[in-house]
Design an enzyme around this catalytic site. Structure first.
Site, PDB file in Angstrom:
ATOM      1  N   ASP A  93     -12.359   3.149  -3.770  1.00  0.00           N
ATOM      2  CA  ASP A  93     -11.384   2.503  -4.645  1.00  0.00           C
ATOM      3  C   ASP A  93     -11.888   2.633  -6.083  1.00  0.00           C
ATOM      4  O   ASP A  93     -12.991   3.097  -6.346  1.00  0.00           O
ATOM      5  CB  ASP A  93     -11.179   1.030  -4.223  1.00  0.00           C
ATOM      6  CG  ASP A  93      -9.824   0.510  -4.650  1.00  0.00           C
ATOM      7  OD1 ASP A  93      -9.300  -0.423  -4.026  1.00  0.00           O
ATOM      8  OD2 ASP A  93      -9.280   1.060  -5.628  1.00  0.00           O
TER       9      ASP A  93
HETATM   10  C1  GLC Z   1      -6.686   0.031  -7.486  1.00  0.00           C
HETATM   11  C2  GLC Z   1      -6.315  -0.434  -6.088  1.00  0.00           C
HETATM   12  C3  GLC Z   1      -6.001   0.686  -5.154  1.00  0.00           C
HETATM   13  C4  GLC Z   1      -5.401   1.837  -5.944  1.00  0.00           C
HETATM   14  C5  GLC Z   1      -6.479   2.401  -6.841  1.00  0.00           C
HETATM   15  C6  GLC Z   1      -5.971   3.542  -7.720  1.00  0.00           C
HETATM   16  O1  GLC Z   1      -7.690  -0.767  -7.998  1.00  0.00           O
HETATM   17  O2  GLC Z   1      -7.226  -1.292  -5.424  1.00  0.00           O
HETATM   18  O3  GLC Z   1      -5.112   0.170  -4.165  1.00  0.00           O
HETATM   19  O4  GLC Z   1      -4.942   2.846  -5.062  1.00  0.00           O
HETATM   20  O5  GLC Z   1      -7.042   1.393  -7.652  1.00  0.00           O
HETATM   21  O6  GLC Z   1      -5.035   3.054  -8.619  1.00  0.00           O
END
Ligand code: GLC
Length: 723
Positions: free
Chosen positions: A265
C-alpha cells in the site's frame, strides 16, 4: 494463474540476466504522478527515473495522452524498454461513476457487479490504465470505520461473491485484452477489524475470525486468478501486514496458491519504521522483501534500502530476482510486451459513454434501500404539484460521487434537484439547503422550514460529504454531521403540523446512527453514494418509475455502543431471551439493530410460505433444493430478495446463530405468486473445527429463508447431515 507463453518465459529470463540491480529495483518500484492524491505526498521524481529504469511502474496518472507519454519513455527511451504498470484506484467506476461499493453490494447481484467492473475497466483502459487497485474486500462490521464504504459489508459470503464478480469484471476473459485491467484484491487482511473503528489502528483478531470472516473473500479472488494483492497498512496482532511473512508467504501464497504480484500500500514499506519494527529504510525494505512484497508503492525503500540490505546479507539476490520475475510475468500476461500502447489507443465513443451512464442510472436506482415507508408515503403521488426539497445534499452534485472518485469530474454528476425537476416537470420544486453538511450555522433552517407550507411533501436530503467516508475518515459519532438533525427536527415539526409526509434520504458511506429519524420520518431511504446519475436514480425510485429493490449488506445499529453488531454472532451461553438480568444484553439499550442485514422494502407486499426441502437428510456430496412460495399482495410489480441462512444446531465450535448461504430474487406482478428455489450444496455447510481444519459435522441444521436476517421473519426447516 494460466501458464506463461514460452516466448514470454524466455523473454523474462533474458531480461533478468541483462538487468542491472538498479533496473531490477526499478521494476519493484511504483511512483505516484500527481493527477490525484491518495496519500501523503512524497518527494517528487522525474521522468529521467523512467528513462534510467529506476521507476518501472506508476500510479495516479490520469489521461490517455499522459499515460502514453510515460509508457513511451519506458519503452522507447530506457535501456531495456520494459513497459510500465500504470495503476489507479478504479473503485466504483473511472470517469463514469457507479454507486460506491457498499451501496452497490445492496443489489446482491453478481452479474451486475461484474458488469460495472467490466465497464470501468473499459473506460480506464481507454485512458491507458492497466491496473485497478480494486476490488476492496475488507469485511466490516463497524460503521465508525470510514472504509466500510469501499467494501462488501458484513458478510464473508457476500465478500466471496463480490470478489469473484469484480475480479472477472476487471480482468475480463483475457488479461492481455486492450480493455482488461489487472485487478488488485485489497487490503490483505483483516483491515475492516481495526481497533475501535479507528483508521490504520491495530487489528487483533483470532485465527478463527481471520479464517472464517476476513480471508474467504481473498481466497475467492485467488481462485479467480486475481493478478495482484495489496497487504493492509495495519498490523495483525503486532506484525504489520507489509512485513508478515506468515500471512503473505504462507497463508496467501502457499496455502491459497496465490502466485501473482504483491504490491504494497501507499508508502507502507517506509511506514514499517513508524510501526516500530524497522530502524530505517534498509531494514524496512528487507522485511518487506523477505515477507514477499514485490512492488514498493511510493516509499522508495526498495530503491534506496535494498542495495545496502543485499550488501549486509539481510536479503538475497535470488529474492530480488523472484520478485522481479513476478512483476515481469504480470506485464507479460497483460500483453504489455507485445503492445504496450494497446490500452489508450481505443477512445470511448459517445455512444459507449451514454450507454454506461444509462447503466449507472439503473444500478444507482437498484442500490437505493427503502428502509421504511409508513402509510405508503412512497411512491410520491402522480398528482404531486409542490415539493419542498430540503437539506445540504439536495443540490450537491460533487458529493454524489462518494469517496474514491479519481477521474470523475465534479460537474458530471446529477444532483437530486436536477433529477427531481426532470422527473416532475409539472411540479413546483422549492429548494433550500437549510444547513451545510457540517458546521454549526442554523440560520438557514427557518427559511427551509417555510417551504413546507403548501407543499404536498417534504424531501429531506441529508447525510455525509463524500470525504466523510473512505480512507482516513473514521467517525466516533457516526450520526448526521453538523446541524442536520436540527434541520430535520424543525422540518418534521412543521410538516407534522401541516400533515404532510417527510421523506428522508441519507447519502452516506456507512450506516448512520439515526433511530430518532427512522422513528419519525414518513419514509427513510439509504442512498449510499449512487454515482454519476444519482438524481435521476433517486427520482426513479421516489416517483415509482422503478420499485426499490436494494437490501442493506450491513446491519444498521441503534447505538454506537452496540458496535460491532452483525447477524453472524455466536449465541453465548446466556442468549438474549428475556430470562431476566443474567443474559447477554445491555441494561440501557436493546440488542436489536435499527435495521437488520438484508432489510429493504419494495413497492410490492411480499409474503413467503410453505418452505420445503428436496430432502430431509443429506451428505457432503448432495445439493439440497430449498423452495418457498412467494406472493405479491401489493399493488405494484416489484422484485423480492430472499436470503437462505443456516444454523448448525450443535458443533464442536460454538456456531453462529445465522450463516448466509444463498440469495434468490423473484419479480412478481401485483396479486401473483411464484416459487423461488434456492440450491444449497451441502459441502458449503462445512465449518472450521477446533483445529481450524474444514469439517462437515453430522447433525441437525436449521435451514432458514426470509427477507432479511431478522429471525422473526424467517421460515425454518430442518436438515439432517450425515457423514
Ligand atoms: C491508499 C489506499 C489504497 C490505495 C492506494 C493507492 O492509501 O490504502 O487502497 O489503493 O493508497 O492509492
Amino acid at each position: 494463474m494460466r501458464t506463461l507463453k514460452p516466448q514470454d518465459a524466455r523473454r523474462i529470463g533474458t531480461l533478468i540476466e541483462r538487468m542491472s540491480l538498479t533496473e531490477k529495483l526499478g521494476q519493484l518500484t511504483m511512483m505516484a504522478a500527481s493527477h490525484t492524491v491518495t496519500g501523503p505526498q512524497i518527494a517528487g521524481h522525474s521522468t529521467d527515473d523512467i528513462r534510467s529504469g529506476r521507476i518501472g511502474n506508476l500510479l495516479n496518472l490520469i489521461g490517455a495522452s499522459a499515460a502514453r507519454e510515460m509508457q513511451r519513455l519506458a519503452v522507447e527511451e530506457s535501456r531495456l524498454g520494459i513497459p510500465l504498470l500504470i495503476g489507479l484506484d478504479v473503485i466504483h467506476g473511472h470517469r463514469t461513476l457507479f454507486p460506491t461499493p457498499l451501496a452497490e453490494a445492496a443489489l446482491f447481484d453478481p452479474d451486475t457487479w461484474a458488469l460495472t467492473a467490466r465497464e470501468a475497466a473499459r473506460e480506464a483502459a481507454a485512458d491507458g490504465i492497466n491496473m485497478a487497485f480494486a476490488p476492496m474486500l475488507d469485511v466490516s462490521r463497524d460503521p465508525r470505520w470510514g472504509r466500510t464504504v469501499e467494501g462488501p459489508g458484513e458478510s464473508p459470503w457476500v465478500g466471496q461473491w463480490l470478489a469473484e464478480a469484480k475480479v472477472r469484471g476487471f480482468q475480463g476473459a483475457d488479461l492481455a485484452a486492450a480493455d482488461s485491467l489487472a485487478a488488485v484484491a485489497k487490503h490483505f487482511c483483516g483491515y475492516g477489524a481495526v481497533t475501535a473503528g479507528r483508521e490504520y489502528a491495530s487489528v487483533d483478531v483470532s485465527d478463527r475470525t481471520l479464517l472464517e470472516v476476513h480471508m474467504p473473500a481473498f481466497a475467492a479472488a485467488v481462485r479467480c486468478e486475481v493478478a495482484a494483492v495489496m497487504p493492509a497498512f495495519t498490523d495483525l496482532a503486532g506484525i504489520p501486514m507489509t512485513a508478515h511473512a506468515g500471512m503473505l508467504r504462507e497463508r496467501l501464497r502457499r496455502d491459497l496458491g496465490f502466485d501473482g504480484v504483491l504490491v504494497s500500500d501507499y508508502n507502507a514499506i517506509a511506514e514499517l519504521i513508524q510501526h516500530g519494527v524497522a530502524a530505517d529504510l534498509i531494514e524496512a525494505a528487507a522485511l518487506a522483501l523477505e515477507a514477499g512484497v514485490d512492488i514498493d508503492m511510493v516509499s522508495g525503500a526498495y530503491l534506496k534500502g535494498l542495495p545496502v540490505a543485499l550488501e549486509r546479507g539481510l536479503v538475497s539476490a535470488a529474492q530480488v530476482d523472484e520478485a522481479v520475475r513476478r512483476v515481469l510475468t504480470l506485464k507479460a500476461r497483460l500483453g504489455l510486451f507485445e503492445d504496450p500502447y494497446a490500452r489508450g489507443r481505443v477512445a470511448q465513443s459517445a455512444g459507449a459513454v451514454a450507454q454506461r451512464r444509462r447503466l449507472a442510472r439503473e444500478v444507482g436506482a437498484r442500490s437505493i434501500v427503502l428502509l421504511s415507508n409508513r402509510d405508503n408515503a412512497l411512491p410520491l403521488p402522480g398528482a404531486t404539484r409542490r415539493l419542498a426539497l430540503l437539506g445540504p445534499l439536495a443540490d450537491a452534485p460533487a458529493e454524489m460521487r462518494g469517496p474514491w472518485w479519481c477521474a470523475a469530474e465534479p460537474d458530471a454528476q446529477v444532483s437530486v434537484l436536477e433529477g427531481m425537476r426532470a422527473a416532475l416537470p409539472q411540479a413546483q420544486i422549492l429548494h433550500a439547503s437549510g444547513v451545510d453538511i457540517a458546521g454549526d450555522d442554523e440560520s438557514g433552517i427557518a427559511a427551509a422550514v417555510e417551504l413546507c407550507d403548501g407543499a404536498d411533501a417534504a424531501l429531506l436530503c441529508l447525510g455525509e460529504a463524500a470525504t466523510m467516508s473512505g480512507e482516513a475518515a473514521s467517525r466516533a459519532h457516526p450520526g448526521l454531521p453538523g446541524r442536520q438533525r436540527e434541520l430535520a427536527e424543525a422540518v418534521l415539526a412543521r410538516a407534522g403540523a401541516r400533515s404532510i409526509p417527510v421523506i428522508a434520504v441519507l447519502f452516506c458511506g456507512r450506516p448512520l446512527i439515526v433511530p430518532w429519524l427512522a422513528e419519525r420520518a414518513s419514509a427513510l431511504l439509504a442512498a449510499g453514494f449512487p454515482g454519476c446519475e444519482a438524481g435521476h436514480a433517486l427520482a426513479d425510485i421516489l416517483t415509482g418509475r422503478l420499485s426499490p429493490s436494494g437490501r442493506t449488506p450491513i446491519t444498521w445499529p441503534r447505538a454506537v455502543g452496540q458496535i460491532p453488531l452483525y447477524f453472524g454472532q455466536r449465541s453465548s451461553g446466556r442468549p438474549t431471551d428475556p430470562i431476566g438480568p443474567f443474559a447477554s444484553r445491555y441494561i440501557d439499550e436493546s440488542n436489536e439493530p435499527l435495521f437488520p442485514f438484508g432489510h429493504g422494502l419494495t413497492y410490492g407486499r411480499f409474503t413467503l410460505a410453505n418452505l420445503r426441502l428436496s430432502s430431509q437428510s443429506a451428505t457432503a456430496s448432495d445439493t439440497v433444493e430449498v423452495a418457498v412460495d412467494v406472493e405479491n399482495r401489493g399493488g405494484r410489480r416489484a422484485q423480492e430478495t430472499v436470503f437462505l441462512f443456516a444454523r448448525r444446531l450443535k458443533s464442536r465450535v460454538a456456531p453462529p446463530v445465522l450463516e448466509l448461504h444463498g440469495v434468490g430474487k423473484i419479480t412478481l406482478d401485483p396479486g401473483t405468486r411464484g416459487i423461488l428455489t434456492l440450491r444449497l450444496p451441502v459441502a458449503q455447510l462445512h465449518s472450521l473445527g477446533p483445529d481450524l481444519a474444514p469439517v462437515l459435522e453430522p447433525g441437525a441444521v436449521e435451514i432458514l429463508v426470509g427477507p432479511s436476517a431478522d429471525r422473526g421473519s424467517l421460515l425454518a426447516g430442518r436438515l439432517e447431515i450425515s457423514a
